[in-house]
Design an enzyme around this catalytic site. Sequence first.
Site, PDB file in Angstrom:
ATOM      1  N   PRO A 135       0.597  -0.947  -0.070  1.00 18.44           N
ATOM      2  CA  PRO A 135       0.308  -0.067   0.495  1.00 18.44           C
ATOM      3  C   PRO A 135       0.948   1.122   0.049  1.00 18.44           C
ATOM      4  O   PRO A 135       1.708   0.877   0.857  1.00 18.44           O
ATOM      5  CB  PRO A 135      -0.988   0.275   1.535  1.00 18.44           C
ATOM      6  CG  PRO A 135       0.070  -1.159   2.110  1.00 18.44           C
ATOM      7  CD  PRO A 135       0.679  -2.054   1.113  1.00 18.44           C
TER       8      PRO A 135
ATOM      9  N   GLN B 283      -5.782  -2.280   2.980  1.00 21.10           N
ATOM     10  CA  GLN B 283      -4.468  -1.899   4.101  1.00 21.10           C
ATOM     11  C   GLN B 283      -5.555  -1.116   4.855  1.00 21.10           C
ATOM     12  O   GLN B 283      -6.099   0.394   4.580  1.00 21.10           O
ATOM     13  CB  GLN B 283      -4.012  -0.764   3.592  1.00 21.10           C
ATOM     14  CG  GLN B 283      -2.869  -0.712   4.400  1.00 21.10           C
ATOM     15  CD  GLN B 283      -3.478   0.823   4.931  1.00 21.10           C
ATOM     16  OE1 GLN B 283      -3.629   1.765   4.503  1.00 21.10           O
ATOM     17  NE2 GLN B 283      -2.658   1.265   6.271  1.00 21.10           N
TER      18      GLN B 283
ATOM     19  N   SER C 193       7.405  -5.683   8.462  1.00 23.63           N
ATOM     20  CA  SER C 193       7.286  -4.723   7.683  1.00 23.63           C
ATOM     21  C   SER C 193       7.866  -3.556   8.706  1.00 23.63           C
ATOM     22  O   SER C 193       7.653  -3.770  10.105  1.00 23.63           O
ATOM     23  CB  SER C 193       5.893  -3.948   7.039  1.00 23.63           C
ATOM     24  OG  SER C 193       6.121  -2.629   6.786  1.00 23.63           O
TER      25      SER C 193
ATOM     26  N   HIS D 165       7.668  -0.411   8.070  1.00 19.78           N
ATOM     27  CA  HIS D 165       6.652   0.442   7.683  1.00 19.78           C
ATOM     28  C   HIS D 165       7.080   1.559   6.414  1.00 19.78           C
ATOM     29  O   HIS D 165       7.996   2.580   6.258  1.00 19.78           O
ATOM     30  CB  HIS D 165       6.092   2.227   8.282  1.00 19.78           C
ATOM     31  CG  HIS D 165       4.867   2.376   8.147  1.00 19.78           C
ATOM     32  ND1 HIS D 165       3.615   1.997   8.670  1.00 19.78           N
ATOM     33  CD2 HIS D 165       4.889   3.041   6.638  1.00 19.78           C
ATOM     34  CE1 HIS D 165       2.819   2.707   8.194  1.00 19.78           C
ATOM     35  NE2 HIS D 165       3.127   4.023   7.138  1.00 19.78           N
TER      36      HIS D 165
END
Length: 360
Positions: free
Chosen positions: A72, A121, A244, A246
Amino acid sequence: MPGSVEDLMERAAAHLPAPVAAYLAMGSGAGIAAAEATPAWDALRFAPRVLRSVTDVELRDADGLLPFGIAPATLQRAVHPDGELATARGAAEAGARMVVSSNTGTPFRAIAETGVTWWLQTYLPPDRPSAEPLLQRAVEAGAAAVVLTADTPVVARKRDAVAARVWGEIDPAFVGAEHPRTPLEVPERGEGTDRYREKATDLGPHDIGWLAAVTGLPVVVKGVLRADDAQRCIDAGAAAVWVSNHGGRQFDGALPTARALPGVVASAAGQVPVYVDGGLREPRHLCGAWGLGAAQVFLARPVLAALALGGAAGVRDLLLGLAEELVEACRLLGATTPADLAGTVVKSEHHRGDSCGLDR
């Protein structure tokens, strides 16, 4: 795929308006986590297998989808006029999953009409019911799963001067197309507004069950770097966990995903699939992810670069080009599927001791 992904990203950065390019590339704080992502994949080494037939290499799963997809990302309409619509068309043509940001600048139904396989997401606000209209529209538009971003109780500080320029110069219509007009979600500014930036600081395992009940969809938890957190997600009913940090845009200094992945995979122990993103730029990086046990790899910044330079065709060509290169890489490593790559990665000293307390 002509040229490397890094070359593609450099050309896209030169092509985009400077504040947009800066915003998409930046990490939080001093940018340590963002800078360490790709070198951590570069540090992996492999022990190729030999004397194995690699005539027939099959990357795609039973649904015909590639084992790498699109993570995303917001501001896609600032990158290309067609935004998520072009990304979805490219993904559909290539046969890749797309995870759509809840800050999308394109309505869910328009994305779905491209035929792409897509997941939503989402963040959760302090007032959970206020998220239900958006979730319901995603379900009605055909989302196949919901991805809960778990690493954002607050939005980490970026380089404020650059961020301010971005939100001052980007047309607000580029984000927030799917947000209902409630006090917590202001479509005119999407994630850029103070009210919408408010996230749930009390997020917990119970929210996984709540999301599953509200949507009726599998729930993937994104932002997992610890083995013990992975197990908590699994115990709470997560369909998959997604390693992740981010993109280096939350806690600066968070562990690179290449180093966090082995501990999470060990904790999951086959109970659910493990996904990963963060700094993957070359076919060998993807092979490393699969070799360490990831079931699916996701890309964001490379896809945005392809979108910027070529729209839907650029996204398609990036994905199909990577697939072609990955067939060669698998053959050189003695594998006929991504799963066959398990055990081919030799972790260096640099990668030891990063399982965050649950090394099994």
